[in-house]
Design a protein around this motif. Structure first.
Motif, PDB file in Angstrom:
ATOM      1  N   LEU A 146       0.815  -1.204   0.000  1.00 13.64           N
ATOM      2  CA  LEU A 146       0.000   0.000   0.000  1.00 13.64           C
ATOM      3  C   LEU A 146       0.854   1.261   0.000  1.00 13.64           C
ATOM      4  O   LEU A 146       0.549   2.228  -0.682  1.00 13.64           O
ATOM      5  CB  LEU A 146      -0.924  -0.006   1.225  1.00 13.64           C
ATOM      6  N   HIS A 147       1.930   1.259   0.756  1.00 14.25           N
ATOM      7  CA  HIS A 147       2.794   2.423   0.867  1.00 14.25           C
ATOM      8  C   HIS A 147       4.075   2.205   0.073  1.00 14.25           C
ATOM      9  O   HIS A 147       4.563   1.093  -0.043  1.00 14.25           O
ATOM     10  CB  HIS A 147       3.140   2.681   2.337  1.00 14.25           C
ATOM     11  N   PRO A 148       4.638   3.314  -0.464  1.00  8.44           N
ATOM     12  CA  PRO A 148       5.880   3.179  -1.235  1.00  8.44           C
ATOM     13  C   PRO A 148       7.035   2.693  -0.369  1.00  8.44           C
ATOM     14  O   PRO A 148       7.106   2.975   0.813  1.00  8.44           O
ATOM     15  CB  PRO A 148       6.158   4.599  -1.735  1.00  8.44           C
ATOM     16  N   GLU A 149       7.932   1.968  -0.996  1.00  3.13           N
ATOM     17  CA  GLU A 149       9.100   1.422  -0.303  1.00  3.13           C
ATOM     18  C   GLU A 149      10.336   2.319  -0.489  1.00  3.13           C
ATOM     19  O   GLU A 149      11.346   2.105   0.153  1.00  3.13           O
ATOM     20  CB  GLU A 149       9.424   0.031  -0.861  1.00  3.13           C
ATOM     21  N   SER A 150      10.235   3.288  -1.371  1.00  2.00           N
ATOM     22  CA  SER A 150      11.428   4.037  -1.780  1.00  2.00           C
ATOM     23  C   SER A 150      11.601   5.363  -1.045  1.00  2.00           C
ATOM     24  O   SER A 150      11.905   6.380  -1.647  1.00  2.00           O
ATOM     25  CB  SER A 150      11.355   4.307  -3.282  1.00  2.00           C
ATOM     26  N   PHE A 183      14.552  19.694   2.723  1.00  2.00           N
ATOM     27  CA  PHE A 183      13.469  20.613   2.410  1.00  2.00           C
ATOM     28  C   PHE A 183      13.943  22.014   2.784  1.00  2.00           C
ATOM     29  O   PHE A 183      14.461  22.220   3.884  1.00  2.00           O
ATOM     30  CB  PHE A 183      12.219  20.276   3.226  1.00  2.00           C
ATOM     31  N   LYS A 184      13.780  22.978   1.864  1.00  2.75           N
ATOM     32  CA  LYS A 184      14.232  24.342   2.133  1.00  2.75           C
ATOM     33  C   LYS A 184      13.083  25.311   1.924  1.00  2.75           C
ATOM     34  O   LYS A 184      12.471  25.340   0.862  1.00  2.75           O
ATOM     35  CB  LYS A 184      15.402  24.715   1.221  1.00  2.75           C
ATOM     36  N   ASP A 185      12.778  26.083   2.954  1.00  2.00           N
ATOM     37  CA  ASP A 185      11.754  27.127   2.886  1.00  2.00           C
ATOM     38  C   ASP A 185      12.380  28.321   2.175  1.00  2.00           C
ATOM     39  O   ASP A 185      13.297  28.948   2.698  1.00  2.00           O
ATOM     40  CB  ASP A 185      11.310  27.497   4.294  1.00  2.00           C
ATOM     41  N   MET A 186      11.893  28.655   0.996  1.00  2.00           N
ATOM     42  CA  MET A 186      12.504  29.706   0.193  1.00  2.00           C
ATOM     43  C   MET A 186      12.174  31.103   0.711  1.00  2.00           C
ATOM     44  O   MET A 186      12.844  32.066   0.364  1.00  2.00           O
ATOM     45  CB  MET A 186      12.082  29.567  -1.275  1.00  2.00           C
ATOM     46  N   SER A 187      11.156  31.247   1.565  1.00  2.00           N
ATOM     47  CA  SER A 187      10.807  32.569   2.070  1.00  2.00           C
ATOM     48  C   SER A 187      11.743  33.037   3.179  1.00  2.00           C
ATOM     49  O   SER A 187      11.938  34.232   3.363  1.00  2.00           O
ATOM     50  CB  SER A 187       9.363  32.590   2.566  1.00  2.00           C
ATOM     51  N   SER A 202      11.429  11.356   2.192  1.00  2.00           N
ATOM     52  CA  SER A 202      10.340  11.553   1.244  1.00  2.00           C
ATOM     53  C   SER A 202      10.503  10.601   0.069  1.00  2.00           C
ATOM     54  O   SER A 202      11.589  10.096  -0.194  1.00  2.00           O
ATOM     55  CB  SER A 202      10.348  12.997   0.738  1.00  2.00           C
ATOM     56  N   THR A 203       9.419  10.380  -0.633  1.00  2.00           N
ATOM     57  CA  THR A 203       9.491   9.624  -1.876  1.00  2.00           C
ATOM     58  C   THR A 203       9.723  10.561  -3.054  1.00  2.00           C
ATOM     59  O   THR A 203      10.055  10.122  -4.134  1.00  2.00           O
ATOM     60  CB  THR A 203       8.205   8.821  -2.121  1.00  2.00           C
ATOM     61  N   GLY A 204       9.520  11.859  -2.828  1.00  2.00           N
ATOM     62  CA  GLY A 204       9.735  12.850  -3.881  1.00  2.00           C
ATOM     63  C   GLY A 204      11.213  13.026  -4.149  1.00  2.00           C
ATOM     64  O   GLY A 204      12.050  12.829  -3.286  1.00  2.00           O
ATOM     65  N   GLY A 205      11.490  13.433  -5.353  1.00  2.00           N
ATOM     66  CA  GLY A 205      12.880  13.644  -5.730  1.00  2.00           C
ATOM     67  C   GLY A 205      13.066  14.999  -6.374  1.00  2.00           C
ATOM     68  O   GLY A 205      12.112  15.747  -6.566  1.00  2.00           O
ATOM     69  N   SER A 206      14.291  15.321  -6.678  1.00  2.00           N
ATOM     70  CA  SER A 206      14.608  16.590  -7.305  1.00  2.00           C
ATOM     71  C   SER A 206      15.896  16.438  -8.087  1.00  2.00           C
ATOM     72  O   SER A 206      16.745  15.619  -7.757  1.00  2.00           O
ATOM     73  CB  SER A 206      14.769  17.657  -6.221  1.00  2.00           C
ATOM     74  N   LYS A 207      16.033  17.259  -9.107  1.00  2.00           N
ATOM     75  CA  LYS A 207      17.267  17.253  -9.883  1.00  2.00           C
ATOM     76  C   LYS A 207      18.353  18.061  -9.178  1.00  2.00           C
ATOM     77  O   LYS A 207      19.532  17.860  -9.414  1.00  2.00           O
ATOM     78  CB  LYS A 207      17.011  17.827 -11.277  1.00  2.00           C
ATOM     79  N   GLU A 208      17.934  18.989  -8.309  1.00  2.00           N
ATOM     80  CA  GLU A 208      18.896  19.805  -7.570  1.00  2.00           C
ATOM     81  C   GLU A 208      19.412  19.054  -6.359  1.00  2.00           C
ATOM     82  O   GLU A 208      18.689  18.295  -5.734  1.00  2.00           O
ATOM     83  CB  GLU A 208      18.250  21.112  -7.118  1.00  2.00           C
ATOM     84  N   GLU A 231      25.581  14.769   0.202  1.00  2.00           N
ATOM     85  CA  GLU A 231      24.711  15.486  -0.727  1.00  2.00           C
ATOM     86  C   GLU A 231      23.349  14.819  -0.757  1.00  2.00           C
ATOM     87  O   GLU A 231      23.254  13.590  -0.828  1.00  2.00           O
ATOM     88  CB  GLU A 231      25.309  15.497  -2.135  1.00  2.00           C
ATOM     89  N   TYR A 232      22.303  15.637  -0.709  1.00  2.00           N
ATOM     90  CA  TYR A 232      20.929  15.141  -0.740  1.00  2.00           C
ATOM     91  C   TYR A 232      20.141  15.927  -1.781  1.00  2.00           C
ATOM     92  O   TYR A 232      20.465  17.083  -2.077  1.00  2.00           O
ATOM     93  CB  TYR A 232      20.257  15.320   0.625  1.00  2.00           C
ATOM     94  N   PRO A 233      19.063  15.334  -2.326  1.00  2.00           N
ATOM     95  CA  PRO A 233      18.188  16.090  -3.219  1.00  2.00           C
ATOM     96  C   PRO A 233      17.554  17.252  -2.456  1.00  2.00           C
ATOM     97  O   PRO A 233      17.270  17.147  -1.260  1.00  2.00           O
ATOM     98  CB  PRO A 233      17.127  15.069  -3.636  1.00  2.00           C
ATOM     99  N   LEU A 234      17.327  18.369  -3.140  1.00  2.00           N
ATOM    100  CA  LEU A 234      16.755  19.568  -2.532  1.00  2.00           C
ATOM    101  C   LEU A 234      15.326  19.757  -3.020  1.00  2.00           C
ATOM    102  O   LEU A 234      15.085  19.819  -4.222  1.00  2.00           O
ATOM    103  CB  LEU A 234      17.589  20.796  -2.888  1.00  2.00           C
TER     104      LEU A 234
END
Length: 83
Positions: free
Chosen positions: A5-9, A15-19, A28-34, A43-46
């Motif tokens: 049911l839940h992602p394994e990855s 996470f950076k608050d830009m304000s 997170s399961t989300g990724g980023s190119k940065e 180094e970690y995805p931003l």
């Protein structure tokens, strides 16, 4: 918990608050190119956020000023003509 049911990855991301520039490490399961170099030297995805708990008025206790006087004046001008 049901299997499949839940992602394994889940992976570590920053996470950076830009304000206000506040950053924190989480998973997170989300990724980023940065990528960003974190305090531990790795180094970690931003993932950029527009707002977080460090900048949201509800959590900071700071109210956002709303131009209510301008709205009231606009309302009065609109309906004065009808009198």
């Amino acid at each position: 918990m049901k299997k499949g049911l839940h992602p394994e990855s889940y992976k570590f991301v920053v996470f950076k608050d830009m304000s206000n520039g506040h950053a924190f490490l989480g998973r997170s399961t989300g990724g980023s190119k940065e990528k960003i170099k974190w305090e531990d030297g790795n180094e970690y995805p931003l993932i950029k956020l527009e707002i977080s708990n460090t900048s949201h008025p509800f959590y900071t206790g700071k109210n956002v000023l709303v131009d209510t006087a301008g709205r009231i004046d606009k309302f009065k001008k609109r309906y004065e003509k009808k009198k």
